[in-house]
Scaffold this motif. Structure first.
Motif, PDB file in Angstrom:
ATOM      1  N   PRO A   1       4.376 -40.812 -12.664  1.00 39.99           N
ATOM      2  CA  PRO A   1       3.930 -40.147 -11.440  1.00 39.99           C
ATOM      3  C   PRO A   1       4.974 -39.125 -10.982  1.00 39.99           C
ATOM      4  CG  PRO A   1       4.794 -42.292 -10.906  1.00 39.99           C
ATOM      5  CD  PRO A   1       4.796 -42.186 -12.418  1.00 39.99           C
ATOM      6  N   ALA A   2       4.617 -38.331  -9.990  1.00 35.86           N
ATOM      7  CA  ALA A   2       5.562 -37.373  -9.418  1.00 35.86           C
ATOM      8  C   ALA A   2       6.807 -38.127  -8.975  1.00 35.86           C
ATOM      9  CB  ALA A   2       4.921 -36.649  -8.247  1.00 35.86           C
ATOM     10  N   GLY A   3       7.969 -37.555  -9.238  1.00 34.32           N
ATOM     11  CA  GLY A   3       9.224 -38.183  -8.854  1.00 34.32           C
ATOM     12  C   GLY A   3       9.853 -39.023  -9.939  1.00 34.32           C
ATOM     13  N   THR A   4       9.159 -39.205 -11.070  1.00 35.58           N
ATOM     14  CA  THR A   4       9.732 -39.987 -12.174  1.00 35.58           C
ATOM     15  C   THR A   4      10.962 -39.254 -12.703  1.00 35.58           C
ATOM     16  OG1 THR A   4       7.570 -40.843 -12.822  1.00 35.58           O
ATOM     17  CG2 THR A   4       9.300 -40.915 -14.497  1.00 35.58           C
TER      18      THR A   4
ATOM     19  N   ILE B   1      -0.528 -36.096 -20.531  1.00 39.38           N
ATOM     20  CA  ILE B   1       0.731 -36.717 -20.956  1.00 39.38           C
ATOM     21  C   ILE B   1       1.301 -37.569 -19.827  1.00 39.38           C
ATOM     22  CG2 ILE B   1       3.130 -36.286 -21.648  1.00 39.38           C
ATOM     23  CD1 ILE B   1       1.155 -35.606 -23.858  1.00 39.38           C
ATOM     24  N   ARG B   2       1.332 -37.028 -18.607  1.00 33.14           N
ATOM     25  CA  ARG B   2       1.852 -37.797 -17.461  1.00 33.14           C
ATOM     26  C   ARG B   2       1.051 -39.070 -17.247  1.00 33.14           C
ATOM     27  NH1 ARG B   2       1.170 -32.788 -14.826  1.00 33.14           N
ATOM     28  NH2 ARG B   2      -0.125 -33.830 -13.289  1.00 33.14           N
ATOM     29  N   ASP B   3      -0.268 -38.977 -17.351  1.00 38.47           N
ATOM     30  CA  ASP B   3      -1.115 -40.156 -17.169  1.00 38.47           C
ATOM     31  C   ASP B   3      -0.896 -41.185 -18.289  1.00 38.47           C
ATOM     32  OD1 ASP B   3      -2.151 -39.044 -14.879  1.00 38.47           O
ATOM     33  OD2 ASP B   3      -4.066 -38.461 -15.790  1.00 38.47           O
ATOM     34  N   GLN B   4      -0.827 -40.701 -19.520  1.00 31.09           N
ATOM     35  CA  GLN B   4      -0.638 -41.598 -20.664  1.00 31.09           C
ATOM     36  C   GLN B   4       0.702 -42.325 -20.573  1.00 31.09           C
ATOM     37  OE1 GLN B   4      -1.060 -39.567 -24.396  1.00 31.09           O
ATOM     38  NE2 GLN B   4      -0.507 -41.334 -25.615  1.00 31.09           N
TER      39      GLN B   4
ATOM     40  N   LEU C   1      -0.782 -29.194 -26.899  1.00 30.20           N
ATOM     41  CA  LEU C   1      -0.772 -28.852 -25.484  1.00 30.20           C
ATOM     42  C   LEU C   1       0.374 -27.879 -25.260  1.00 30.20           C
ATOM     43  CD1 LEU C   1      -1.260 -32.434 -24.016  1.00 30.20           C
ATOM     44  CD2 LEU C   1      -2.991 -30.684 -24.343  1.00 30.20           C
ATOM     45  N   THR C   2       0.167 -26.917 -24.406  1.00 29.99           N
ATOM     46  CA  THR C   2       1.225 -25.944 -24.154  1.00 29.99           C
ATOM     47  C   THR C   2       1.546 -25.892 -22.673  1.00 29.99           C
ATOM     48  OG1 THR C   2      -0.338 -24.122 -23.869  1.00 29.99           O
ATOM     49  CG2 THR C   2       0.508 -24.497 -26.095  1.00 29.99           C
ATOM     50  N   THR C   3       2.738 -25.405 -22.378  1.00 27.89           N
ATOM     51  CA  THR C   3       3.181 -25.190 -21.007  1.00 27.89           C
ATOM     52  C   THR C   3       4.097 -23.975 -21.022  1.00 27.89           C
ATOM     53  OG1 THR C   3       4.060 -26.301 -19.046  1.00 27.89           O
ATOM     54  CG2 THR C   3       5.182 -26.737 -21.120  1.00 27.89           C
ATOM     55  N   ILE C   4       4.520 -23.531 -19.869  1.00 28.69           N
ATOM     56  CA  ILE C   4       5.340 -22.330 -19.750  1.00 28.69           C
ATOM     57  C   ILE C   4       6.637 -22.679 -19.023  1.00 28.69           C
ATOM     58  CG2 ILE C   4       5.482 -20.025 -18.701  1.00 28.69           C
ATOM     59  CD1 ILE C   4       2.420 -19.891 -18.962  1.00 28.69           C
ATOM     60  N   VAL C   5       7.738 -22.140 -19.474  1.00 29.60           N
ATOM     61  CA  VAL C   5       9.011 -22.311 -18.790  1.00 29.60           C
ATOM     62  C   VAL C   5       9.074 -21.265 -17.680  1.00 29.60           C
ATOM     63  CG1 VAL C   5      11.523 -22.255 -19.028  1.00 29.60           C
ATOM     64  CG2 VAL C   5      10.114 -23.127 -20.905  1.00 29.60           C
ATOM     65  N   SER C   6       9.304 -21.726 -16.446  1.00 26.48           N
ATOM     66  CA  SER C   6       9.367 -20.803 -15.305  1.00 26.48           C
ATOM     67  C   SER C   6      10.709 -20.073 -15.285  1.00 26.48           C
ATOM     68  CB  SER C   6       9.182 -21.567 -13.991  1.00 26.48           C
ATOM     69  OG  SER C   6      10.366 -22.276 -13.656  1.00 26.48           O
ATOM     70  N   THR C   7      10.846 -19.105 -14.394  1.00 27.72           N
ATOM     71  CA  THR C   7      12.112 -18.376 -14.260  1.00 27.72           C
ATOM     72  C   THR C   7      13.244 -19.297 -13.809  1.00 27.72           C
ATOM     73  OG1 THR C   7      11.525 -17.759 -12.002  1.00 27.72           O
ATOM     74  CG2 THR C   7      10.987 -16.181 -13.740  1.00 27.72           C
ATOM     75  N   LYS C   8      12.897 -20.426 -13.216  1.00 31.79           N
ATOM     76  CA  LYS C   8      13.901 -21.411 -12.798  1.00 31.79           C
ATOM     77  C   LYS C   8      14.170 -22.440 -13.893  1.00 31.79           C
ATOM     78  CE  LYS C   8      12.871 -21.233  -7.879  1.00 31.79           C
ATOM     79  NZ  LYS C   8      12.517 -22.036  -6.698  1.00 31.79           N
ATOM     80  N   GLY C   9      13.533 -22.295 -15.059  1.00 36.05           N
ATOM     81  CA  GLY C   9      13.723 -23.234 -16.157  1.00 36.05           C
ATOM     82  C   GLY C   9      12.869 -24.478 -16.033  1.00 36.05           C
ATOM     83  N   GLN C  10      11.896 -24.471 -15.140  1.00 30.86           N
ATOM     84  CA  GLN C  10      11.032 -25.629 -14.935  1.00 30.86           C
ATOM     85  C   GLN C  10       9.807 -25.547 -15.832  1.00 30.86           C
ATOM     86  OE1 GLN C  10      10.427 -24.851 -10.777  1.00 30.86           O
ATOM     87  NE2 GLN C  10      11.938 -26.377 -10.171  1.00 30.86           N
ATOM     88  N   ILE C  11       9.301 -26.734 -16.221  1.00 29.68           N
ATOM     89  CA  ILE C  11       8.051 -26.800 -16.967  1.00 29.68           C
ATOM     90  C   ILE C  11       7.141 -27.809 -16.276  1.00 29.68           C
ATOM     91  CG2 ILE C  11       9.094 -26.224 -19.200  1.00 29.68           C
ATOM     92  CD1 ILE C  11       8.760 -29.217 -19.921  1.00 29.68           C
ATOM     93  N   ILE C  12       5.872 -27.691 -16.498  1.00 24.18           N
ATOM     94  CA  ILE C  12       4.906 -28.655 -15.991  1.00 24.18           C
ATOM     95  C   ILE C  12       4.382 -29.429 -17.183  1.00 24.18           C
ATOM     96  CG2 ILE C  12       2.668 -28.952 -14.889  1.00 24.18           C
ATOM     97  CD1 ILE C  12       3.264 -26.392 -13.295  1.00 24.18           C
TER      98      ILE C  12
END
Length: 95
Positions: free
Chosen positions: A35-38, A28-31, A12-23
């Motif tokens: 939830p949001a806020g963890t 993975i979150r479900d497994q 699985l891949t994701t991208i690092v944003s200009t703010k250093g954030q990833i999704i």
């Protein structure tokens, strides 16, 4: 609820944003039941970045919490405590 499993060979891949954030991918979150806020700890390891959920409650010991619940009333003797425990055990056995 069916558990989602991400295979070892599935990348699985994701991208690092200009703010250093990833999704984190939803699978993975479900497994992981994140939830949001963890809140997660981030650890840099030799093999990569390790994410772990922050415990909901800080670690504690019996000594640090002993006597923290208030009790109003006269002090009980050991015999009184044993009797109260016995009564409650019998009550629970009937329920």
């Amino acid at each position: 609820m069916e558990e989602v499993s991400v295979g070892v060979h599935e990348r699985l891949t994701t991208i690092v944003s200009t703010k250093g954030q990833i999704i984190l991918p939803k699978t993975i979150r479900d497994q992981r039941h994140w939830p949001a806020g963890t809140r997660l700890t981030v650890e840099d390891t030799a093999e990569g970045v390790l994410l772990k959920p922050v415990p909901v409650f800080p670690a504690s010991s019996i000594d640090s919490v002993f006597g923290s619940l208030p009790y109003k009333g006269p002090a009980l003797s050991i015999d009184d405590m044993h009797e109260a425990i016995s009564r409650e055990a019998k009550r629970r056995a009937r329920d």
